[in-house]
Design a protein around this motif. Structure first.
Motif, short mmCIF file in Angstrom:
data_model
loop_
_atom_site.label_atom_id
_atom_site.label_comp_id
_atom_site.label_asym_id
_atom_site.label_seq_id
_atom_site.Cartn_x
_atom_site.Cartn_y
_atom_site.Cartn_z
N GLN A 185 8.10 2.70 -21.87
CA GLN A 185 6.78 2.30 -21.40
C GLN A 185 6.53 2.95 -20.04
O GLN A 185 7.38 2.88 -19.15
CB GLN A 185 6.67 0.79 -21.29
N LYS A 186 5.38 3.57 -19.88
CA LYS A 186 5.05 4.23 -18.61
C LYS A 186 4.59 3.21 -17.59
O LYS A 186 3.85 2.28 -17.90
CB LYS A 186 3.94 5.27 -18.83
N MET A 187 5.03 3.41 -16.35
CA MET A 187 4.60 2.55 -15.26
C MET A 187 3.68 3.36 -14.35
O MET A 187 4.04 4.45 -13.92
CB MET A 187 5.77 2.03 -14.44
N LEU A 188 2.51 2.81 -14.09
CA LEU A 188 1.57 3.42 -13.15
C LEU A 188 1.71 2.65 -11.84
O LEU A 188 1.25 1.52 -11.72
CB LEU A 188 0.14 3.32 -13.68
N PRO A 189 2.37 3.23 -10.83
CA PRO A 189 2.68 2.47 -9.62
C PRO A 189 1.53 2.30 -8.63
O PRO A 189 1.59 1.43 -7.77
CB PRO A 189 3.81 3.28 -8.98
N VAL A 190 0.48 3.12 -8.74
CA VAL A 190 -0.61 3.08 -7.77
C VAL A 190 -1.89 2.64 -8.47
O VAL A 190 -2.27 3.22 -9.49
CB VAL A 190 -0.83 4.47 -7.12
N GLU A 191 -2.54 1.61 -7.94
CA GLU A 191 -3.80 1.14 -8.52
C GLU A 191 -4.83 2.26 -8.52
O GLU A 191 -5.03 2.94 -7.50
CB GLU A 191 -4.35 -0.04 -7.72
N HIS A 213 0.81 -1.21 0.00
CA HIS A 213 0.00 0.00 0.00
C HIS A 213 0.85 1.27 0.00
O HIS A 213 2.03 1.23 0.32
CB HIS A 213 -0.88 0.05 1.26
N VAL A 214 0.17 2.37 -0.28
CA VAL A 214 0.78 3.69 -0.13
C VAL A 214 0.86 3.99 1.36
O VAL A 214 -0.11 3.82 2.10
CB VAL A 214 -0.08 4.77 -0.84
N ASN A 266 -4.15 7.80 -0.20
CA ASN A 266 -4.04 7.11 1.07
C ASN A 266 -4.54 5.67 1.00
O ASN A 266 -5.66 5.42 0.55
CB ASN A 266 -4.81 7.87 2.15
N GLU A 267 -3.70 4.74 1.46
CA GLU A 267 -4.01 3.31 1.57
C GLU A 267 -4.34 2.63 0.24
O GLU A 267 -4.85 1.52 0.23
CB GLU A 267 -5.17 3.08 2.55
N ARG A 268 -4.04 3.27 -0.88
CA ARG A 268 -4.23 2.60 -2.18
C ARG A 268 -3.22 1.49 -2.32
O ARG A 268 -2.12 1.56 -1.80
CB ARG A 268 -4.06 3.59 -3.32
#
Length: 180
Positions: A120-126, A81-82, A94-96
């Motif tokens: 390639q872009k990385m999206l680290p947070v859902e 989580h974050v 918060n808490e993602r």
């Protein structure tokens, strides 16, 4: 607390098997530390232990300093989580959960740099559509315990040397703090 309807017996060595479905849902991997809580009502609660969460105040301060010096939003993660953010809305992050791509990166003990728009872009947070500029794992006593990421301010942003060095320094600092 939510009942699962699953009942397990304790074996003669005092062990309880956590079902695979629950381990997968809760992202509990072999070797993960679990913290045990008890209540006066007779409940025994297992919670994934996160050394980064123990340092959440310090992680927030590190994120704020890196944000000010690097001019890019910063997110500190544990393995799931974050934990801390700076430069973005705390409520939004918060808490993602970490994304699958970040989870894979941590599993392989790799870092990530977005150096050109052809990468390639990385999206680290859902659930958050903001790509990472730099991601470095937090390593403590040989184990990956989380990550530090600098995020892009806009779709065209690429990582600067300063942002890369700051994110790497923050990850190393937090790793050392956990060891002490």
């Amino acid at each position: 607390m939510k009942a699962t309807g699953i009942v397990r017996r304790i074996d003669d060595l005092g062990r309880v098997v956590i079902p695979k479905e629950i381990r997968r849902t809760m992202r509990i991997r072999e070797g993960d530390p679990l913290e045990i809580y008890t209540s006066n009502d007779g409940e025994v609660i297992f919670k994934k232990y996160s050394p980064i969460s123990e340092l959440s105040g310090g992680a927030t301060q590190v994120a704020e300093v890196i944000f000010k010096l690097g001019n890019a939003p910063v997110v500190v993660f544990d393995r799931d989580h974050v934990v801390a953010v700076a430069g973005v809305q705390k409520k939004e992050f918060n808490e993602r959960r970490v994304s699958n791509s970040l989870e894979d990166l941590l599993e392989n003990r790799k870092s990530y740099l977005y150096t050109s728009n052809s990468d390639q872009k990385m999206l680290p947070v859902e659930g958050i559509n903001r790509h990472a500029l730099a991601v470095f794992p937090i390593i403590s006593t040989g184990d990956v315990t989380g990550a530090v990421a600098c995020l892009a301010n806009d779709a065209e942003s690429v990582v600067t040397d300063n942002q890369s060095i700051l994110a790497q320094t923050a990850a190393m600092f937090l790793g050392k703090q956990i060891e002490e």
